[in-house]
Design a protein around this motif. Sequence first.
Motif, mmCIF file in Angstrom:
data_model
loop_
_atom_site.group_PDB
_atom_site.id
_atom_site.type_symbol
_atom_site.label_atom_id
_atom_site.label_comp_id
_atom_site.label_asym_id
_atom_site.label_seq_id
_atom_site.Cartn_x
_atom_site.Cartn_y
_atom_site.Cartn_z
ATOM 1 N N ASP A 102 0.809 -1.210 -0.053
ATOM 2 C CA ASP A 102 -0.027 -0.079 0.225
ATOM 3 C C ASP A 102 0.842 1.218 0.061
ATOM 4 O OD1 ASP A 102 -2.383 -1.380 0.327
ATOM 5 O OD2 ASP A 102 -1.880 -1.698 2.588
ATOM 6 N N ILE A 103 0.505 2.223 -0.966
ATOM 7 C CA ILE A 103 1.143 3.522 -0.776
ATOM 8 C C ILE A 103 0.598 4.199 0.091
ATOM 9 C CG2 ILE A 103 1.852 5.446 -2.084
ATOM 10 C CD1 ILE A 103 3.093 2.820 -3.281
ATOM 11 N N ILE A 104 1.492 4.923 1.040
ATOM 12 C CA ILE A 104 0.801 5.956 2.126
ATOM 13 C C ILE A 104 1.393 7.479 1.910
ATOM 14 C CG2 ILE A 104 1.080 6.488 4.409
ATOM 15 C CD1 ILE A 104 1.751 3.583 4.834
ATOM 16 N N THR A 105 0.083 8.241 1.636
ATOM 17 C CA THR A 105 0.516 9.805 1.403
ATOM 18 C C THR A 105 -0.205 10.444 2.358
ATOM 19 O OG1 THR A 105 0.722 9.019 -0.919
ATOM 20 C CG2 THR A 105 0.521 11.403 -0.456
ATOM 21 N N PRO A 106 0.336 10.752 3.630
ATOM 22 C CA PRO A 106 -0.523 11.653 4.694
ATOM 23 C C PRO A 106 -0.593 12.945 4.014
ATOM 24 C CG PRO A 106 1.914 11.243 5.201
ATOM 25 C CD PRO A 106 1.797 10.456 4.041
ATOM 26 N N PRO A 107 -1.781 13.807 4.317
ATOM 27 C CA PRO A 107 -2.010 14.931 3.564
ATOM 28 C C PRO A 107 -0.986 16.285 3.947
ATOM 29 C CG PRO A 107 -3.835 14.389 5.085
ATOM 30 C CD PRO A 107 -2.753 13.141 5.105
ATOM 31 N N GLN A 108 -0.398 15.907 4.612
ATOM 32 C CA GLN A 108 0.655 16.998 5.091
ATOM 33 C C GLN A 108 2.127 16.813 4.228
ATOM 34 O OE1 GLN A 108 -0.733 14.652 7.022
ATOM 35 N NE2 GLN A 108 -0.521 15.472 9.079
ATOM 36 N N ALA A 109 1.863 15.538 3.636
ATOM 37 C CA ALA A 109 3.274 15.248 2.679
ATOM 38 C C ALA A 109 3.817 16.225 1.920
ATOM 39 C CB ALA A 109 3.445 13.936 2.471
ATOM 40 N N PRO A 110 5.043 16.551 1.850
ATOM 41 C CA PRO A 110 5.653 17.440 0.739
ATOM 42 C C PRO A 110 5.632 16.578 -0.346
ATOM 43 C CG PRO A 110 7.413 16.995 2.098
ATOM 44 C CD PRO A 110 6.070 16.276 3.085
ATOM 45 N N THR A 114 5.200 3.401 2.416
ATOM 46 C CA THR A 114 4.933 1.946 1.915
ATOM 47 C C THR A 114 4.306 1.259 3.260
ATOM 48 O OG1 THR A 114 6.736 1.103 1.504
ATOM 49 C CG2 THR A 114 5.702 2.272 -0.407
ATOM 50 N N ARG A 115 3.274 0.380 3.100
ATOM 51 C CA ARG A 115 2.847 -0.497 4.161
ATOM 52 C C ARG A 115 2.915 -2.011 3.449
ATOM 53 N NH1 ARG A 115 -2.334 1.448 6.189
ATOM 54 N NH2 ARG A 115 -2.746 0.430 4.399
ATOM 55 N N ALA A 116 3.244 -2.861 3.837
ATOM 56 C CA ALA A 116 3.295 -4.171 3.421
ATOM 57 C C ALA A 116 3.858 -5.163 4.646
ATOM 58 C CB ALA A 116 4.617 -4.526 2.403
ATOM 59 N N ASN A 117 3.006 -6.453 5.074
ATOM 60 C CA ASN A 117 3.181 -7.346 5.977
ATOM 61 C C ASN A 117 3.418 -6.659 7.358
ATOM 62 O OD1 ASN A 117 3.407 -9.398 3.964
ATOM 63 N ND2 ASN A 117 5.722 -9.043 3.511
ATOM 64 N N GLY A 118 2.592 -5.937 7.614
ATOM 65 C CA GLY A 118 2.440 -5.526 8.839
ATOM 66 C C GLY A 118 3.691 -4.339 9.300
ATOM 67 N N LEU A 119 4.176 -3.795 8.368
ATOM 68 C CA LEU A 119 5.495 -2.828 8.468
ATOM 69 C C LEU A 119 5.066 -1.698 7.644
ATOM 70 C CD1 LEU A 119 8.585 -5.068 8.518
ATOM 71 C CD2 LEU A 119 7.489 -4.147 10.386
ATOM 72 N N ILE A 120 5.555 -0.492 8.211
ATOM 73 C CA ILE A 120 5.496 0.767 7.263
ATOM 74 C C ILE A 120 6.861 1.157 7.171
ATOM 75 C CG2 ILE A 120 4.546 3.118 7.489
ATOM 76 C CD1 ILE A 120 2.682 1.998 9.839
ATOM 77 N N GLU A 128 17.818 14.567 7.922
ATOM 78 C CA GLU A 128 16.880 13.444 7.058
ATOM 79 C C GLU A 128 16.861 12.486 7.831
ATOM 80 O OE1 GLU A 128 16.394 11.328 2.685
ATOM 81 O OE2 GLU A 128 18.039 12.776 3.055
ATOM 82 N N ILE A 129 15.431 11.868 7.933
ATOM 83 C CA ILE A 129 15.097 10.746 8.806
ATOM 84 C C ILE A 129 14.423 9.792 7.970
ATOM 85 C CG2 ILE A 129 14.290 9.657 10.763
ATOM 86 C CD1 ILE A 129 14.747 12.259 12.354
ATOM 87 N N ALA A 130 14.804 8.534 7.946
ATOM 88 C CA ALA A 130 13.915 7.574 7.249
ATOM 89 C C ALA A 130 13.533 6.443 8.441
ATOM 90 C CB ALA A 130 14.814 6.666 6.246
ATOM 91 N N THR A 131 12.403 5.833 8.297
ATOM 92 C CA THR A 131 11.746 5.273 9.547
ATOM 93 C C THR A 131 11.231 3.906 8.959
ATOM 94 O OG1 THR A 131 11.442 7.285 10.729
ATOM 95 C CG2 THR A 131 10.214 5.385 11.454
ATOM 96 N N VAL A 132 11.243 2.797 9.884
ATOM 97 C CA VAL A 132 10.448 1.616 9.742
ATOM 98 C C VAL A 132 9.633 1.564 11.055
ATOM 99 C CG1 VAL A 132 10.808 -0.970 9.598
ATOM 100 C CG2 VAL A 132 12.367 0.610 8.395
ATOM 101 N N ALA A 133 8.350 1.396 10.914
ATOM 102 C CA ALA A 133 7.450 1.041 12.050
ATOM 103 C C ALA A 133 6.582 -0.287 11.882
ATOM 104 C CB ALA A 133 6.604 2.241 12.244
ATOM 105 N N ALA A 134 6.148 -0.749 12.766
ATOM 106 C CA ALA A 134 4.962 -1.825 12.824
ATOM 107 C C ALA A 134 3.739 -1.198 12.779
ATOM 108 C CB ALA A 134 5.111 -2.762 13.853
ATOM 109 N N VAL A 135 2.662 -1.806 12.060
ATOM 110 C CA VAL A 135 1.324 -1.482 12.032
ATOM 111 C C VAL A 135 0.860 -1.979 13.527
ATOM 112 C CG1 VAL A 135 -0.865 -1.835 11.108
ATOM 113 C CG2 VAL A 135 0.899 -1.804 9.642
ATOM 114 N N ALA A 136 0.203 -0.899 14.368
ATOM 115 C CA ALA A 136 -0.423 -0.902 15.393
ATOM 116 C C ALA A 136 -1.525 -2.119 15.817
ATOM 117 C CB ALA A 136 -0.992 0.385 16.042
ATOM 118 N N ASP A 137 -1.266 -2.797 16.783
ATOM 119 C CA ASP A 137 -2.044 -3.697 17.016
ATOM 120 C C ASP A 137 -3.373 -3.117 17.565
ATOM 121 O OD1 ASP A 137 -0.352 -6.023 16.760
ATOM 122 O OD2 ASP A 137 0.200 -5.476 18.916
#
Length: 130
Positions: A4-12, A22-28, A119-128
């Motif tokens: 899934d492509i994720i595009t928050p409204p405030q994204a430049p 992006t989101r896949a397999n429970g990860l963002i 600059e920061i890049a992040t990996v997160a889990a989808v919340a339970d």
Amino acid sequence: MAVDIITPPQAPPPLAPYSSATRANGLIFVSGTLAMAPDGAILGIGDAAEQTRVVLELIKAAVETGGGRLETVLFNHIFLKDLADYAAMNEVYRTFFPLHRPARYTIQTPLVKQEFLVEIATVAAVADPV
């Protein structure tokens, strides 16, 4: 595997051919995030603390849009134009992660435009589900 492509409204707007997150397999996965307004203006010029705050707010929005929370961040890749800004970045960073301390690394490297300090890049889990 569905991605899934994720595009928050405030994204430049992206500066190259990539998605904000992006989101896949429970990860963002949040792309390298810079201090930019939704219209593409650079924010916090000359101020590493302010750029860190903007970047982390944008990351928070991306993670939350993808179904996570800052508490589900697993890893942060931090890039600083100048390691002299390390303390200023850390001061702001700890306000976003006061108890939850994701794994991370920080390196000094040139960034895509002269005005960017952080600059920061992040990996997160989808919340339970709560």
